[in-house]
Design an enzyme around this catalytic site. Structure first.
Site, PDB file in Angstrom:
ATOM      1  N   SER A  30      65.103 -47.997  31.474  1.00  0.00           N
ATOM      2  CA  SER A  30      66.062 -49.165  31.542  1.00  0.00           C
ATOM      3  C   SER A  30      67.132 -48.854  31.020  1.00  0.00           C
ATOM      4  O   SER A  30      67.258 -47.974  29.943  1.00  0.00           O
ATOM      5  CB  SER A  30      65.422 -50.425  31.070  1.00  0.00           C
ATOM      6  OG  SER A  30      66.348 -51.571  31.208  1.00  0.00           O
ATOM      7  N   TYR A  63      61.950 -58.897  22.811  1.00  0.00           N
ATOM      8  CA  TYR A  63      62.259 -60.460  23.114  1.00  0.00           C
ATOM      9  C   TYR A  63      61.582 -61.611  22.138  1.00  0.00           C
ATOM     10  O   TYR A  63      60.261 -61.516  22.069  1.00  0.00           O
ATOM     11  CB  TYR A  63      61.825 -60.808  24.701  1.00  0.00           C
ATOM     12  CG  TYR A  63      62.632 -60.102  25.854  1.00  0.00           C
ATOM     13  CD1 TYR A  63      63.612 -59.224  25.318  1.00  0.00           C
ATOM     14  CD2 TYR A  63      62.183 -60.269  27.143  1.00  0.00           C
ATOM     15  CE1 TYR A  63      64.479 -58.450  26.423  1.00  0.00           C
ATOM     16  CE2 TYR A  63      63.008 -59.728  27.955  1.00  0.00           C
ATOM     17  CZ  TYR A  63      63.997 -58.493  27.774  1.00  0.00           C
ATOM     18  OH  TYR A  63      64.626 -57.921  28.687  1.00  0.00           O
ATOM     19  N   GLN A  90      65.631 -50.161  35.482  1.00  0.00           N
ATOM     20  CA  GLN A  90      65.970 -51.568  35.322  1.00  0.00           C
ATOM     21  C   GLN A  90      67.488 -51.518  34.614  1.00  0.00           C
ATOM     22  O   GLN A  90      67.630 -51.067  33.515  1.00  0.00           O
ATOM     23  CB  GLN A  90      65.013 -52.164  34.599  1.00  0.00           C
ATOM     24  CG  GLN A  90      65.484 -53.858  34.500  1.00  0.00           C
ATOM     25  CD  GLN A  90      64.424 -54.499  33.776  1.00  0.00           C
ATOM     26  OE1 GLN A  90      64.745 -55.271  32.706  1.00  0.00           O
ATOM     27  NE2 GLN A  90      63.198 -54.480  33.669  1.00  0.00           N
ATOM     28  N   TRP A 125      63.815 -63.166  29.042  1.00  0.00           N
ATOM     29  CA  TRP A 125      64.566 -63.256  27.939  1.00  0.00           C
ATOM     30  C   TRP A 125      64.980 -64.585  27.496  1.00  0.00           C
ATOM     31  O   TRP A 125      65.459 -65.334  28.550  1.00  0.00           O
ATOM     32  CB  TRP A 125      65.844 -62.154  28.250  1.00  0.00           C
ATOM     33  CG  TRP A 125      67.047 -62.558  27.352  1.00  0.00           C
ATOM     34  CD1 TRP A 125      68.303 -62.788  27.694  1.00  0.00           C
ATOM     35  CD2 TRP A 125      67.185 -62.277  26.006  1.00  0.00           C
ATOM     36  NE1 TRP A 125      69.176 -63.058  26.500  1.00  0.00           N
ATOM     37  CE2 TRP A 125      68.490 -62.470  25.511  1.00  0.00           C
ATOM     38  CE3 TRP A 125      66.149 -61.600  24.809  1.00  0.00           C
ATOM     39  CZ2 TRP A 125      68.752 -62.548  24.054  1.00  0.00           C
ATOM     40  CZ3 TRP A 125      66.377 -61.686  23.684  1.00  0.00           C
ATOM     41  CH2 TRP A 125      67.898 -61.884  23.322  1.00  0.00           C
ATOM     42  N   ASP A 148      58.513 -59.884  33.507  1.00  0.00           N
ATOM     43  CA  ASP A 148      59.419 -58.933  32.750  1.00  0.00           C
ATOM     44  C   ASP A 148      59.466 -59.572  31.083  1.00  0.00           C
ATOM     45  O   ASP A 148      60.078 -60.525  31.229  1.00  0.00           O
ATOM     46  CB  ASP A 148      60.677 -58.722  33.657  1.00  0.00           C
ATOM     47  CG  ASP A 148      61.428 -57.936  32.834  1.00  0.00           C
ATOM     48  OD1 ASP A 148      61.260 -56.325  33.022  1.00  0.00           O
ATOM     49  OD2 ASP A 148      62.227 -58.090  31.814  1.00  0.00           O
ATOM     50  N   SER A 193      64.772 -68.728  34.430  1.00  0.00           N
ATOM     51  CA  SER A 193      65.129 -69.873  34.394  1.00  0.00           C
ATOM     52  C   SER A 193      64.047 -70.810  33.614  1.00  0.00           C
ATOM     53  O   SER A 193      62.816 -70.562  33.766  1.00  0.00           O
ATOM     54  CB  SER A 193      65.591 -70.527  35.823  1.00  0.00           C
ATOM     55  OG  SER A 193      65.695 -71.892  35.728  1.00  0.00           O
TER      56      SER A 193
END
Ligand SMILES: NC(=O)c1ccc[n+]([C@@H]2O[C@H](COP(=O)([O-])OP(=O)(O)OC[C@H]3O[C@@H](n4cnc5c(N)ncnc54)[C@H](OP(=O)(O)O)[C@@H]3O)[C@@H](O)[C@H]2O)c1
Length: 270
Positions: A147, A56, A169, A19, A51, A243
């Site tokens: 999810s 996204y 999730q 994301w 993932d 990250s």
């Protein structure tokens, strides 16, 4: 790296979220260089579970992930790729189209794990699973999951999936223990379903938590690593921090191998 072993699979306790790779709700091509660098670095450091989702960056995260994986020369089987179908695409034909589009953007011929991203009020879950089950028999998808499902919906999904449902999730972190309170975590653990914890790091909570910072200092690690280690020491829990920063990526990966003692865990009882 520690793994969860179930249904003849070995899934790393810590994977990589995407994301904001390639943009947020819309594609942001101006960020491509930064996104590609982050993905390359994650692969080089040894992340093997990625993932992503059709939502996204409006599919651009999948495009960038696929591009980096193909360029890496790694064998497809060495990686585990999760993607998700959006709630507005849960009709039979819509799911099949979404999956084809994700496969095209990823440049892959199968997705390891395909999730319903969010439940939608009034959705026909049986119809959605009819399409998802067909994707498995057609070889487009290896495993199914969901999810953001509450316990009742999760039980329905388990009953509708022809293959063992692999994961739910959900948001799970030191400050967000909804899945403990609503019984989802216990159900997953009792039924050998992975609970994939998203948004595990929560920067604002970490900045404001003195005991967490003190423990991290004593252990010579970062508070984010403690937060991740707390999650993945729990049976059937895996997580997928994101990250852009290579050092953070390495620290997050290393957190999978950290142990927390009983006396350290007292800090986190609620
Ligand atoms: N299924 C769903 O509905 C859903 C919802 C949300 C997220 N997700 C998935 O879960 C993944 C992770 O969740 P998330 O992206 O919301 O949150 P997250 O991974 O908990 O947090 C990401 C933020 O934390 C920072 N960070 C990460 N590791 C750090 C470290 N070691 N030290 C300091 N800062 C660190 C990152 O900044 P830097 O880049 O500066 O390191 C980034 O700003 C997503 O990427 C996505 O794949 C799924």
């Amino acid at each position: 790296m520690r793994y969860e072993s179930l249904h003849n699979l070995r899934i790393p306790k810590i994977g990589f979220g995407t994301w904001t790779i390639g943009g947020k709700i819309c594609a942001d091509y101006a960020q491509d260089a930064r996104s590609l660098t982050a993905l390359r670095s994650a692969l080089e450091q040894g992340y093997t579970h990625f993932d992503t989702a059709e939502a996204y960056a409006a599919g651009h995260a999948e495009e960038l992930l696929g591009r980096v994986i193909r360029a890496s020369g790694l064998r497809r089987e060495a990686l585990f790729v999760t993607s998700k179908v959006s709630p507005e695409h849960l009709g039979y034909e819509d799911i099949r189209r979404s999956c084809e589009n994700s496969l095209r953007r990823l440049g892959m011929d199968y997705i390891d794990l395909y999730l319903i991203h969010w439940p939608r009020r009034g959705m026909n879950l049986a119809e959605a699973f009819r399409a998802l089950n067909k994707l498995v028999t057609d070889g487009k998808v290896r495993h199914l999951g969901v999810s953001n499902f509450n316990l009742k919906l999760l039980e329905e999904a388990v009953a509708l999936s022809d293959t063992t449902l692999l994961t739910n999730q959900v948001s799970y972190s030191l400050p967000d223990r909804t899945c403990v309170k609503n019984g989802v975590l216990a159900y997953c653990q009792e039924n050998d379903i992975l609970l994939t914890a998203y948004s595990p790091v929560k920067p604002r909570f970490i900045r404001g938590n003195k005991p967490l910072q003190a423990l991290a200092k004593r252990r010579g690690v970062t508070p984010q690593q403690i937060a991740l280690a707390w999650l993945v020491r729990q049976p059937r829990v895996i997580t997928i921090p994101m990250s852009f920063n290579p050092q953070h990526q390495a620290e997050n990966l290393a957190a999978a191998d950290m142990d927390l003692t009983e006396s350290e865990l007292i800090h986190f009882e609620k």
